[in-house]
Motif scaffolding. Structure first.
Motif, short mmCIF file in Angstrom:
data_model
loop_
_atom_site.label_atom_id
_atom_site.label_comp_id
_atom_site.label_asym_id
_atom_site.label_seq_id
_atom_site.Cartn_x
_atom_site.Cartn_y
_atom_site.Cartn_z
N PHE A 165 56.88 88.80 48.35
CA PHE A 165 56.30 88.71 49.69
C PHE A 165 57.31 89.02 50.79
CE2 PHE A 165 53.29 85.36 47.76
CZ PHE A 165 52.42 86.37 47.35
N GLU A 166 58.58 88.68 50.57
CA GLU A 166 59.58 88.83 51.62
C GLU A 166 60.23 90.21 51.63
OE1 GLU A 166 60.69 86.42 54.09
OE2 GLU A 166 58.68 85.80 53.46
N ALA A 169 59.59 92.74 54.51
CA ALA A 169 59.09 92.12 55.73
C ALA A 169 60.11 92.25 56.85
CB ALA A 169 58.77 90.64 55.48
N VAL A 199 59.93 84.57 56.18
CA VAL A 199 59.40 84.95 57.49
C VAL A 199 57.95 85.44 57.40
CG1 VAL A 199 61.67 85.52 58.41
CG2 VAL A 199 60.34 87.29 57.26
N SER A 200 57.50 85.81 56.22
CA SER A 200 56.13 86.28 56.07
C SER A 200 55.18 85.10 55.92
CB SER A 200 56.02 87.20 54.85
OG SER A 200 56.28 86.48 53.66
N TYR A 201 53.91 85.35 56.18
CA TYR A 201 52.89 84.30 56.10
C TYR A 201 52.76 83.78 54.67
CZ TYR A 201 48.31 82.06 56.30
OH TYR A 201 47.29 81.16 56.20
N LEU A 202 52.63 84.69 53.71
CA LEU A 202 52.50 84.28 52.31
C LEU A 202 53.78 83.63 51.79
CD1 LEU A 202 50.54 87.34 50.84
CD2 LEU A 202 49.66 85.07 51.43
N ARG A 204 55.80 81.77 53.51
CA ARG A 204 55.85 80.39 54.00
C ARG A 204 54.90 79.48 53.23
NH1 ARG A 204 56.18 81.58 60.56
NH2 ARG A 204 58.35 82.34 60.53
N ILE A 205 53.79 80.03 52.77
CA ILE A 205 52.88 79.25 51.92
C ILE A 205 53.58 78.88 50.61
CG2 ILE A 205 50.75 79.33 50.59
CD1 ILE A 205 49.51 80.98 52.79
#
Length: 272
Positions: A165-166, A169, A199-202, A204-205
């Motif tokens: 995910f990162e 980004a 830093v990405s939304y996913l 952070r989840i």
């Protein structure tokens, strides 16, 4: 006579290697199976994220297997028999990390089959009631070993997802396998240095999930340490109680001897 000797040999060989509790055997069994999954993924080389994270996970597994080898050889009544006859050298070979640039060194993982077969035979030799009683008698150790396996799997999965995910980004700091693994390890231990953050939304989840489970992992570790310290304190108190009891007995005997000596002295004085 020969039949009796032949029936005793399996028990002797079993005593050479199996010196652990059922909960520890289950821990090594699951860890061995998981190590085969990691080795298979490394051999397949499916994607960059997997190739970047899994070698570090494999290194931790190798370290744990090396500790297992040391525990086995320390507890073996016949250390030479364990190493050369019971496959201890295979246990040691299975704990050797893969050499970068030499994928064929992953074949060393096949040596772990010796450990796997030995533990399965050992567990099959016990009834389910015996296995349950052994794990129930040491709940803190069982919970710690279970949590260790869970933490290793959790670090592996979150490292893979956070890197996926990162990577790419904007403003991302977790861009390689080393950073992803370090971030997951620091987060699950509730340390949280803050040098690498998603830093990405996913991403952070994934971080929130890891932090939630990390609290549980830390709580189990704290509970295990507290139980161990409590047992040490109880043992110390028991020793002090025994010493006080023995001192009281000695003082009572000395008082009795002193009383007898006084009586004997008085009788001798009257006789004179």
């Amino acid at each position: 006579m020969r039949q009796e000797e032949s029936t005793n040999k399996p028990h002797q060989s079993q005593a050479v290697t199996h010196v652990h509790s059922a909960s520890y055997d289950f821990f090594v069994l699951v860890l061995t199976l998981y190590s085969f999954i990691v080795a298979a993924l490394l051999l397949l080389g499916s994607e960059p994220a997997t190739d970047a994270v899994l070698p570090r996970v494999d290194l931790i597994i190798c370290f744990l297997f090396f500790i297992d080898f040391l525990l086995n050889i320390r507890g073996a009544p016949d250390k030479a028999s364990y190493v050369f006859k019971q496959g201890g050298w295979l246990d040691l070979l299975g704990s050797v990390p893969a050499v970068p640039g030499l994928p064929w060194t992953l074949l060393f993982r096949l040596a772990r089959l010796n450990r796997l077969i030995r533990i399965i035979r050992h567990l099959r030799g016990k009834s389910s009631q015996d296995l349950f009683s052994e794990t129930r008698n040491s709940p803190a150790r069982t919970l710690l070993l279970t949590t260790t396996i869970f933490a290793i799997v959790l670090i592996t999965i979150t490292s893979l997802f956070i890197l996926r995910f990162e990577r790419g980004a904007t403003g991302a700091t977790i861009t390689n396998g080393a950073n992803a693994f370090w971030w997951a390890f620091v987060t699950v231990t509730t340390v949280g240095y803050g040098d690498y953050v998603p830093v990405s939304y996913l991403g952070r989840i994934v971080a929130m999930v890891l932090m939630a489970f990390g609290i549980g992992v830390f709580a189990v570790l704290t509970n295990f340490v507290a139980v161990k310290l409590g047992r040490i304190r109880d043992d110390s108190e028991d020793v002090d109680a025994i010493v006080r009891e023995e001192n009281a007995i000695i003082l009572a005997e000395l008082a009795e001897i002193k009383k007898l000596l006084k009586q004997q002295g008085a009788e001798d004085y009257q006789a004179d």
